[in-house]
Design a protein around this motif. Structure first.
Motif, mmCIF file in Angstrom:
data_model
loop_
_atom_site.group_PDB
_atom_site.id
_atom_site.type_symbol
_atom_site.label_atom_id
_atom_site.label_comp_id
_atom_site.label_asym_id
_atom_site.label_seq_id
_atom_site.Cartn_x
_atom_site.Cartn_y
_atom_site.Cartn_z
ATOM 1 N N GLU A 1 -1.584 13.259 16.540
ATOM 2 C CA GLU A 1 -2.852 14.214 16.869
ATOM 3 C C GLU A 1 -4.177 12.439 16.649
ATOM 4 O OE1 GLU A 1 -3.783 16.969 18.176
ATOM 5 O OE2 GLU A 1 -1.978 16.388 19.057
ATOM 6 N N TRP A 2 -4.120 11.742 15.572
ATOM 7 C CA TRP A 2 -4.784 11.124 15.505
ATOM 8 C C TRP A 2 -5.202 9.400 15.927
ATOM 9 C CZ3 TRP A 2 -8.288 14.384 13.593
ATOM 10 C CH2 TRP A 2 -8.331 15.368 12.960
ATOM 11 N N ASP A 3 -5.882 8.699 15.697
ATOM 12 C CA ASP A 3 -5.711 7.503 16.567
ATOM 13 C C ASP A 3 -4.954 6.402 15.561
ATOM 14 O OD1 ASP A 3 -7.311 7.007 19.154
ATOM 15 O OD2 ASP A 3 -8.716 8.225 17.555
ATOM 16 N N PHE A 4 -4.857 6.699 14.411
ATOM 17 C CA PHE A 4 -4.462 5.691 13.297
ATOM 18 C C PHE A 4 -4.501 7.125 11.948
ATOM 19 C CE2 PHE A 4 -7.964 3.255 15.277
ATOM 20 C CZ PHE A 4 -6.682 2.264 15.772
ATOM 21 N N THR A 5 -3.469 6.521 11.081
ATOM 22 C CA THR A 5 -2.927 7.438 9.950
ATOM 23 C C THR A 5 -3.203 6.523 8.772
ATOM 24 O OG1 THR A 5 -1.210 8.027 10.025
ATOM 25 C CG2 THR A 5 -2.978 9.682 10.951
ATOM 26 N N ALA A 6 -2.981 7.156 7.698
ATOM 27 C CA ALA A 6 -2.162 6.034 6.429
ATOM 28 C C ALA A 6 -1.979 7.269 4.932
ATOM 29 C CB ALA A 6 -3.399 4.813 6.151
ATOM 30 N N SER A 7 -1.023 6.223 4.801
ATOM 31 C CA SER A 7 -0.517 7.126 3.262
ATOM 32 C C SER A 7 -0.046 6.394 2.644
ATOM 33 C CB SER A 7 0.500 8.730 3.620
ATOM 34 O OG SER A 7 0.881 8.917 1.916
ATOM 35 N N VAL A 8 0.077 6.968 1.132
ATOM 36 C CA VAL A 8 0.807 5.717 -0.016
ATOM 37 C C VAL A 8 2.261 6.309 -0.228
ATOM 38 C CG1 VAL A 8 -0.933 4.548 -0.754
ATOM 39 C CG2 VAL A 8 -0.386 6.644 -1.841
ATOM 40 N N ALA A 9 3.029 5.952 -0.609
ATOM 41 C CA ALA A 9 4.069 6.910 -1.204
ATOM 42 C C ALA A 9 4.667 7.171 -2.290
ATOM 43 C CB ALA A 9 5.191 5.885 -0.611
ATOM 44 N N TYR A 10 3.526 6.837 -3.389
ATOM 45 C CA TYR A 10 3.865 7.418 -4.764
ATOM 46 C C TYR A 10 3.219 8.505 -5.437
ATOM 47 C CZ TYR A 10 -0.655 5.242 -6.000
ATOM 48 O OH TYR A 10 -2.120 5.107 -5.864
ATOM 49 N N LYS A 11 3.077 9.011 -4.444
ATOM 50 C CA LYS A 11 2.315 10.389 -5.026
ATOM 51 C C LYS A 11 3.350 11.845 -4.283
ATOM 52 C CE LYS A 11 -2.734 8.798 -4.662
ATOM 53 N NZ LYS A 11 -2.797 8.622 -5.836
ATOM 54 N N TRP A 12 2.986 12.294 -3.320
ATOM 55 C CA TRP A 12 3.606 13.523 -3.029
ATOM 56 C C TRP A 12 4.985 12.790 -1.980
ATOM 57 C CZ3 TRP A 12 1.216 17.860 -4.896
ATOM 58 C CH2 TRP A 12 -0.224 17.549 -5.083
ATOM 59 N N LEU A 13 4.934 11.731 -1.627
ATOM 60 C CA LEU A 13 6.248 11.428 -1.667
ATOM 61 C C LEU A 13 7.809 11.239 -2.299
ATOM 62 C CD1 LEU A 13 4.475 9.424 2.065
ATOM 63 C CD2 LEU A 13 5.552 11.519 1.428
ATOM 64 N N LEU A 14 6.889 11.157 -3.502
ATOM 65 C CA LEU A 14 8.014 11.221 -4.848
ATOM 66 C C LEU A 14 8.402 9.749 -4.917
ATOM 67 C CD1 LEU A 14 9.636 14.257 -4.465
ATOM 68 C CD2 LEU A 14 7.729 13.617 -5.598
ATOM 69 N N GLY A 15 7.535 8.536 -3.999
ATOM 70 C CA GLY A 15 8.277 7.166 -3.799
ATOM 71 C C GLY A 15 8.001 6.498 -5.438
ATOM 72 N N PRO A 16 8.377 5.398 -4.935
ATOM 73 C CA PRO A 16 7.117 4.085 -5.814
ATOM 74 C C PRO A 16 6.303 3.508 -5.417
ATOM 75 C CG PRO A 16 10.189 3.784 -6.015
ATOM 76 C CD PRO A 16 9.544 4.530 -4.457
ATOM 77 N N HIS A 17 5.878 2.653 -6.790
ATOM 78 C CA HIS A 17 4.390 2.068 -6.378
ATOM 79 C C HIS A 17 4.717 1.472 -5.226
ATOM 80 C CE1 HIS A 17 2.851 4.338 -9.902
ATOM 81 N NE2 HIS A 17 1.630 4.073 -8.967
ATOM 82 N N GLY A 18 3.859 0.952 -4.652
ATOM 83 C CA GLY A 18 4.475 -0.196 -4.107
ATOM 84 C C GLY A 18 4.998 -0.433 -1.707
ATOM 85 N N VAL A 19 4.376 1.023 -2.145
ATOM 86 C CA VAL A 19 4.683 0.830 -0.031
ATOM 87 C C VAL A 19 3.978 2.001 0.576
ATOM 88 C CG1 VAL A 19 5.803 1.997 1.609
ATOM 89 C CG2 VAL A 19 6.916 1.334 -0.223
#
Length: 353
Positions: free
Chosen positions: A186-204
């Protein structure tokens, strides 16, 4: 959607008790399966083994995020930070373009546009964002959920206002992806880090772009941005990837095996079930605060709850084994899939003492 019993049993299997951790808005906990994968990836490096499997994990993460975001995998690029993705987007705008942002949004969203120096960056309260889009607004940039207090932007209203005035949209889902259902298409551009609610390591960090790339230039492109990466190691890249992979940065390989397993867990539980779980705990906390005479900042429907004037109590709560944040003087608690009603009550008891 998982049953409540299956939801709880999966969570118990993946997360050992760690005290009262209510700080996912800062960084999420790693599930056991991700820790195991991270260790195995480190062993590959330590033993000098081929890293082919790690590259497979990179593409598995891209595909899993595409499913969560509701977009074709060809629209997903991989990098290391939201700020870097935002910088590529900022560089695409013509001099003098107006960028509309939310006041006091997390710095990674507005800052790339400010440092250009030749853009007109305008900030308004997040509640007034949709009504503030006007003819001549080139881009609206906002976090789906505000870091400081959890307010969820009125994204449907913003989408319609942007369409009415011909503005493009950029939404950062870093404080939302993993608990708030999203439709990045629904959006032109979106972004997200992975180390918060996606439960991943820092760095993505993920970036979703339009099918036609939305006028972005791959300014940070290296060899991995080539259509045939292993044939693009030397000299200029002669053929950029035909997909959003042209915006990829060289991946922090060891992060992706762990993130792959974390994304698998989120898919197994289902974002709708996680959303219901997280927001129910947040509502329980808000009700308990009111009973204690404290008023949380308005953020209906959010998994993040902030209380003004109580941020100074964060250190003492930390000493009591309760992990929360002090953000702009607010005591911020954030609730995710591994939290329970007992965690909520523990925090409320501490605040009443």
């Amino acid at each position: 959607m998982e049953t409540t019993e299956t939801f709880e049993s999966l969570v118990r299997t993946e997360f050992a008790p760690v005290g009262t951790f209510l700080n996912t808005a800062s960084n999420g906990l790693l599930p056991t399966r991700a820790v195991t994968a991270l260790y195995d990836a480190a062993l590959l490096r330590a033993q000098g083994q081929p890293l082919t499997a790690l590259w497979e994990d990179v593409e598995a993460c891209r595909a899993a995020y595409a499913r969560l975001a509701g977009v074709p995998v060809e629209r997903v690029a991989l990098g290391a930070s939201v700020a870097a993705h935002g910088g590529v987007l900022a560089a695409s705008l013509p001099s003098g373009a107006e960028v509309l942002t939310a006041e006091d949004d997390f710095a990674s969203v507005p800052n790339p546009f400010h440092v250009r120096g030749d853009l007109k960056v305008r900030a308004v309260p997040v509640e007034r964002l949709a009504e503030s889009v006007r003819p001549g607004t080139a881009l609206v940039a906002v976090s789906a959920a505000q870091s400081a207090d959890g307010r969820v932007a009125d994204l449907p209203a913003l989408r319609e206002a942007a369409r009415t005035h011909g503005a493009r949209t950029y939404v950062d889902f870093s404080q939302a992806a993993g608990w708030l259902p999203m439709d990045a298409g629904e959006w032109d551009f979106t972004a997200s880090v992975a180390y918060k609610w996606l439960l991943g390591p820092h760095g993505v960090a993920f970036l979703v772009v339009p099918e036609d790339f939305g006028g972005l230039d791959p300014l940070l492109a290296g060899w991995v941005a080539g259509e045939r990466p292993w044939d693009s190691c030397y000299g200029p890249v002669t053929e950029l990837a035909h997909s959003a992979r042209r915006f990829d940065l060289s991946p922090a390989l060891s992060c992706y095996p762990a993130l792959r397993r974390s994304l698998e867990l989120i898919e197994e539980l289902g974002v709708p079930a996680i959303h219901a779980h997280d927001t129910a705990l947040a509502d329980r906390y808000r009700a308990g605060l009111a009973a204690l005479g404290h008023e949380a900042l308005p953020a209906p429907g959010s998994a993040i709850v902030s209380v003004p004037g109580l941020g100074s109590r964060q250190p003492e709560l930390g000493r009591a084994g309760i992990e929360v944040s002090d953000r702009a003087g607010n005591l911020r608690a954030s609730f995710h899939l591994y939290n329970t009603e007992a965690d909520v009550d523990h925090l409320l008891d501490a605040l009443s003492g």
